[in-house]
Design an enzyme around this catalytic site. Structure first.
Site, short mmCIF file in Angstrom:
data_model
loop_
_atom_site.label_atom_id
_atom_site.label_comp_id
_atom_site.label_asym_id
_atom_site.label_seq_id
_atom_site.Cartn_x
_atom_site.Cartn_y
_atom_site.Cartn_z
CG HIS A 123 56.39 20.43 34.20
ND1 HIS A 123 57.49 21.27 34.18
CD2 HIS A 123 55.44 21.04 33.42
CE1 HIS A 123 57.22 22.32 33.44
NE2 HIS A 123 55.99 22.22 32.97
CG ASP A 200 54.47 20.00 40.18
OD1 ASP A 200 53.73 20.96 40.43
OD2 ASP A 200 54.88 19.75 39.03
CD GLN A 203 48.15 21.52 35.82
OE1 GLN A 203 46.97 21.86 35.74
NE2 GLN A 203 49.11 22.16 35.17
CE LYS A 226 51.28 25.57 35.82
NZ LYS A 226 51.03 25.54 34.37
CB CYS A 363 57.26 21.17 30.18
SG CYS A 363 57.45 22.80 29.44
#
Length: 405
Positions: A123, A200, A203, A226, A363
């Site tokens: 991202h 990261d 998700q 999220k 992104c």
């Protein structure tokens, strides 16, 4: 503990209803999850009858709000398998978390000629902050390629690593492809050359069990919105010894020990990195979101959403002119393209059918370049998704193909 077949809880989510009262088929959870009523209620109480500032007030309600705010920190630590709540820094989101690490740890530890390793599928939030560090320090960025089925290639990662590699920063789960990183293997490779690794987890956190000790990473970040929580809050986890050695990023109230015009001394972590009045109500609501997700069981969430992704991939594979991206085993995210139909046109027609998907570059423009497209359509599932959402999406795709056929 529930099983994957009974996870769907649409009734808990007031946002899953269209203005006319019909179902709204929300397939953009990877961008931002809908909020269960329990989170909405927690946020309303925190903004209303319970509201007060934290840490400074000597009156009763402020003390109670402070207890609630710090309880949210402990809850986040437990959710992530952290050793201590002192390893949890509240930030505005994963973007701020990565920028914090880049500006504080990165600028203090990365120098001219050093290497930073990213991957093709990252991202922008995990690319641009490191580009800024590289530009300011003279460091170089190395890009790890993907395997044929669009996973981060750990063999290629190993070949890229050198003693000059200071940091490896990778997505735990791709926001475009749903591909899952073998995070522990990546951490072992990074540590073999003395590099730190950042993950990261935007998700991953909403659909996978987290255990910082098992992952053996150095930094981990995710965004609350999220994870079925509010916007404006996220979590940065880092090992306590690393946080202790990091200089502050922003200056102001709450992050200090003592201030004079001659000198300032700083509070220990995590307060050192939380300048100003914190995101009080957001933290309280994030606590409620973590409770909601944890009660269902992260492993069950992964099984539920992955099964829906497999079903959708099978359905799309049977359609003419559809190209699928990403691995067969996806963490609840399916990106695709329809020949002759721009993803934005597809998204617009689907909206008329009460189906919400994401269309664009997500992104992740370097990944789009790698895939040879300017944009994809992306359907992403949540714990509230079920087969009715897939059926509505397929009806909308059929209508779109007839319009453009």
């Amino acid at each position: 503990m529930t099983d994957a077949a009974t996870l769907t809880r649409k009734a808990d989510f007031p946002g899953l209803v269209a203005p006319d009262g019909s179902p709204w088929h929300y397939l953009d959870t990877a961008a931002s999850a809908q909020k269960p009523q329990a989170v909405v209620d927690a946020m309303n109480r925190a903004l209303g009858s319970d509201y007060a500032t934290v840490h400074r007030g000597v009156y009763g309600r402020s003390a109670q709000m402070t207890l609630g705010y710090e309880a949210a920190r402990r809850r986040a630590a437990d959710f992530m398998g952290a050793r201590s709540e002192n390893e949890i820094v509240f930030v505005r989101g994963a973007t701020e978390a990565i920028n914090l690490v880049a500006a504080s740890w990165g600028m203090a530890n990365i120098g001219e000629g050093d290497r930073i390793v990213l991957s093709t599928l990252e991202h922008h939030s995990n690319i641009v902050p490191w580009q800024m560090v590289a530009e300011r320090t003279g460091a170089q960025i190395d890009v790890c390629p993907l395997t044929e089925d669009h996973r981060i290639d750990l063999g290629a990662l190993e070949a890229l690593l050198t003693p000059r590699t200071k940091l490896v920063s990778l997505a735990h789960v791709s926001n475009v492809l749903g591909s899952v990183l073998d995070a522990r293997a990546a951490a072992d490779l990074a540590h073999s050359v003395g590099a730190k690794i950042m993950l990261d987890g935007c998700q991953a956190a909403p659909r996978m069990a987290l255990d910082m000790a098992a992952l053996d990473c150095d930094f981990y970040a995710f965004s609350g919105h999220k994870l079925y929580g509010p916007t404006g809050i996220g979590v940065l986890w880092a090992r306590e010894d690393i946080l202790d050695a990091m200089p502050p990023w922003q200056g102001g109230g709450a992050m200090i020990d003592r201030v004079t015009f001659e000198n300032t001394t700083y509070a220990p972590p995590p307060q050192r990195f939380e300048a100003g009045t914190p995101m009080i109500t957001e933290a309280i609501a994030l606590h409620a979101a973590i409770d909601y997700v944890d009660a269902l069981g992260p492993d069950q969430l992964f099984a539920h959403e992955s099964a829906l992704a497999r079903q959708l991939r099978d359905e799309l594979r049977s359609l003419n002119s559809v190209t699928l991206f990403g691995p067969e085993e996806s963490a609840g995210i399916v990106s695709f393209a329809i020949e002759g139909v721009h993803p934005h046109d597809l998204g617009t027609i689907l909206d008329e059918e009460n189906v919400a998907i994401r269309a664009g570059h997500h992104c992740a423009q370097p990944l789009m370049d790698h895939l040879g497209v300017t944009a994809t359509a992306r359907a992403s599932f949540g714990l509230y998704s079920d087969e009715t959402d897939i059926a509505a999406l397929l009806r909308g795709i059929d209508r779109t193909q007839r319009i453009f056929g």
